[in-house]
Design a protein around this motif. Structure first.
Motif, short mmCIF file in Angstrom:
data_model
loop_
_atom_site.label_atom_id
_atom_site.label_comp_id
_atom_site.label_asym_id
_atom_site.label_seq_id
_atom_site.Cartn_x
_atom_site.Cartn_y
_atom_site.Cartn_z
N GLU A 14 -3.19 3.19 -2.79
CA GLU A 14 -1.92 2.45 -2.88
C GLU A 14 -2.13 1.01 -2.44
O GLU A 14 -1.49 0.11 -2.96
CB GLU A 14 -0.84 3.15 -2.07
CG GLU A 14 -0.31 4.39 -2.78
CD GLU A 14 0.99 4.90 -2.22
OE1 GLU A 14 1.21 4.79 -1.00
OE2 GLU A 14 1.78 5.42 -3.01
N ALA A 15 -3.03 0.78 -1.49
CA ALA A 15 -3.31 -0.59 -1.06
C ALA A 15 -3.89 -1.39 -2.22
O ALA A 15 -3.59 -2.57 -2.37
CB ALA A 15 -4.28 -0.60 0.12
N GLY A 16 -4.70 -0.74 -3.07
CA GLY A 16 -5.24 -1.41 -4.24
C GLY A 16 -4.14 -1.82 -5.20
O GLY A 16 -4.18 -2.90 -5.80
N MET A 17 -3.14 -0.96 -5.34
CA MET A 17 -2.01 -1.26 -6.20
C MET A 17 -1.20 -2.44 -5.61
O MET A 17 -0.79 -3.33 -6.34
CB MET A 17 -1.13 -0.02 -6.34
CG MET A 17 -0.10 -0.10 -7.41
SD MET A 17 0.65 1.49 -7.81
CE MET A 17 1.00 2.24 -6.24
N VAL A 18 -1.02 -2.43 -4.30
CA VAL A 18 -0.29 -3.53 -3.64
C VAL A 18 -1.08 -4.83 -3.81
O VAL A 18 -0.49 -5.88 -4.09
CB VAL A 18 -0.04 -3.22 -2.15
CG1 VAL A 18 0.56 -4.42 -1.45
CG2 VAL A 18 0.86 -2.00 -2.01
N ARG A 19 -2.40 -4.77 -3.70
CA ARG A 19 -3.22 -5.97 -3.89
C ARG A 19 -3.06 -6.51 -5.32
O ARG A 19 -3.06 -7.72 -5.53
CB ARG A 19 -4.69 -5.67 -3.59
CG ARG A 19 -5.00 -5.63 -2.13
CD ARG A 19 -6.49 -5.47 -1.87
NE ARG A 19 -6.73 -5.24 -0.46
CZ ARG A 19 -6.76 -4.04 0.11
NH1 ARG A 19 -6.60 -2.95 -0.61
NH2 ARG A 19 -6.97 -3.93 1.40
N ARG A 72 5.73 -9.89 2.29
CA ARG A 72 6.09 -8.47 2.35
C ARG A 72 4.96 -7.60 1.81
O ARG A 72 4.68 -6.53 2.34
CB ARG A 72 7.39 -8.22 1.59
CG ARG A 72 8.60 -8.85 2.30
CD ARG A 72 9.88 -8.56 1.60
NE ARG A 72 10.24 -7.15 1.82
CZ ARG A 72 11.28 -6.58 1.23
NH1 ARG A 72 12.04 -7.27 0.40
NH2 ARG A 72 11.55 -5.31 1.46
N LEU A 73 4.30 -8.04 0.75
CA LEU A 73 3.18 -7.28 0.20
C LEU A 73 1.99 -7.31 1.16
O LEU A 73 1.28 -6.29 1.30
CB LEU A 73 2.78 -7.83 -1.18
CG LEU A 73 3.75 -7.53 -2.31
CD1 LEU A 73 3.41 -8.36 -3.55
CD2 LEU A 73 3.76 -6.04 -2.63
N GLU A 74 1.76 -8.42 1.81
CA GLU A 74 0.66 -8.50 2.78
C GLU A 74 0.89 -7.53 3.94
O GLU A 74 -0.03 -6.89 4.41
CB GLU A 74 0.50 -9.94 3.28
CG GLU A 74 -0.12 -10.84 2.23
CD GLU A 74 -0.13 -12.31 2.60
OE1 GLU A 74 0.61 -12.72 3.54
OE2 GLU A 74 -0.89 -13.07 1.95
N VAL A 75 2.13 -7.39 4.38
CA VAL A 75 2.46 -6.42 5.42
C VAL A 75 2.22 -5.01 4.90
O VAL A 75 1.68 -4.16 5.59
CB VAL A 75 3.92 -6.60 5.90
CG1 VAL A 75 4.37 -5.43 6.76
CG2 VAL A 75 4.08 -7.92 6.66
N ALA A 76 2.60 -4.76 3.65
CA ALA A 76 2.44 -3.43 3.05
C ALA A 76 0.97 -3.02 2.97
O ALA A 76 0.64 -1.86 3.11
CB ALA A 76 3.09 -3.37 1.68
N ILE A 77 0.09 -3.98 2.71
CA ILE A 77 -1.33 -3.66 2.66
C ILE A 77 -1.80 -3.10 4.00
O ILE A 77 -2.58 -2.16 4.05
CB ILE A 77 -2.17 -4.91 2.26
CG1 ILE A 77 -1.94 -5.22 0.78
CG2 ILE A 77 -3.66 -4.69 2.53
CD1 ILE A 77 -2.56 -6.52 0.33
N GLY A 78 -1.27 -3.64 5.07
CA GLY A 78 -1.63 -3.16 6.39
C GLY A 78 -1.09 -1.77 6.71
O GLY A 78 -1.58 -1.11 7.62
N MET A 79 -0.11 -1.29 5.95
CA MET A 79 0.47 0.03 6.20
C MET A 79 -0.34 1.16 5.60
O MET A 79 -0.19 2.30 5.94
CB MET A 79 1.90 0.10 5.64
CG MET A 79 2.85 -0.82 6.35
SD MET A 79 4.58 -0.70 5.82
CE MET A 79 4.52 -0.56 4.07
N ASP A 80 -1.24 0.84 4.64
CA ASP A 80 -1.99 1.90 3.95
C ASP A 80 -3.02 2.53 4.86
O ASP A 80 -3.66 1.96 5.66
CB ASP A 80 -2.68 1.31 2.71
CG ASP A 80 -3.28 2.39 1.84
OD1 ASP A 80 -2.62 3.43 1.66
OD2 ASP A 80 -4.40 2.16 1.35
#
Length: 151
Positions: free
Chosen positions: A95-100, A143-151
């Motif tokens: 999912e982090a790849g998708m967010v990236r 917001r996406l950068e924060v989401a990457i950290g959640m994976d």
């Protein structure tokens, strides 16, 4: 002669604004793909919120296009396929790849807004719409950068 120059400037403005609108449509399509593939509810809610944010940006730019006698575009740019493929391939990794992948699209849009602001023609409503949308894009990136950290 003055009218001709004004019409030319207006047609360039409308074209540039429509290019930005098409880029937003590209990202909306990518967010839809990402929503279908998101495994966590939290990430799905984030993607939905960011998708809606793009719709607000389109509305703001469409008002400027209408005000200058143009017709806002309602379709994505030819680059949509590339953005959507990044989401699909990003999902294969995590999912982090998708967010990236979404982050890459947002960063490209930020560059488009920066370029548009730099080349700004002072016209009714355009400066305010560009600045507001650029700020919204920066917020989505954060917001996406924060989401990457959640994976």
């Amino acid at each position: 002669m003055y009218r001709t120059q004004e019409k030319v400037a207006t047609s360039f403005l409308v074209d540039d604004a429509n290019d930005l609108i098409a880029s937003h449509h590209d990202l909306i399509a990518s967010y839809r793909d990402a929503l279908e593939k998101a495994r966590s509810d939290q990430l799905g809610r984030l993607f939905q919120a960011l998708l809606e944010d793009h719709r607000a940006d389109i509305t703001r730019l469409s008002a400027v296009v209408n005000e200058h006698g143009g017709e806002p575009t309602e379709k994505p740019d030819a680059g949509q396929l590339t953005a959507r493929l990044r989401v699909i391939f990003g999902n294969l990794l995590s999912e982090a790849g998708m967010v990236r992948a979404m982050l890459t699209g947002e960063n490209k849009l930020l560059q488009e807004y920066t370029r548009a602001i730099r080349n700004l023609v002072d016209s009714r409503g355009l400066a305010a719409a560009l600045e507001a949308n650029r700020l919204a894009t920066q917020t989505r990136i954060a917001r996406l950068e924060v989401a990457i950290g959640m994976d």
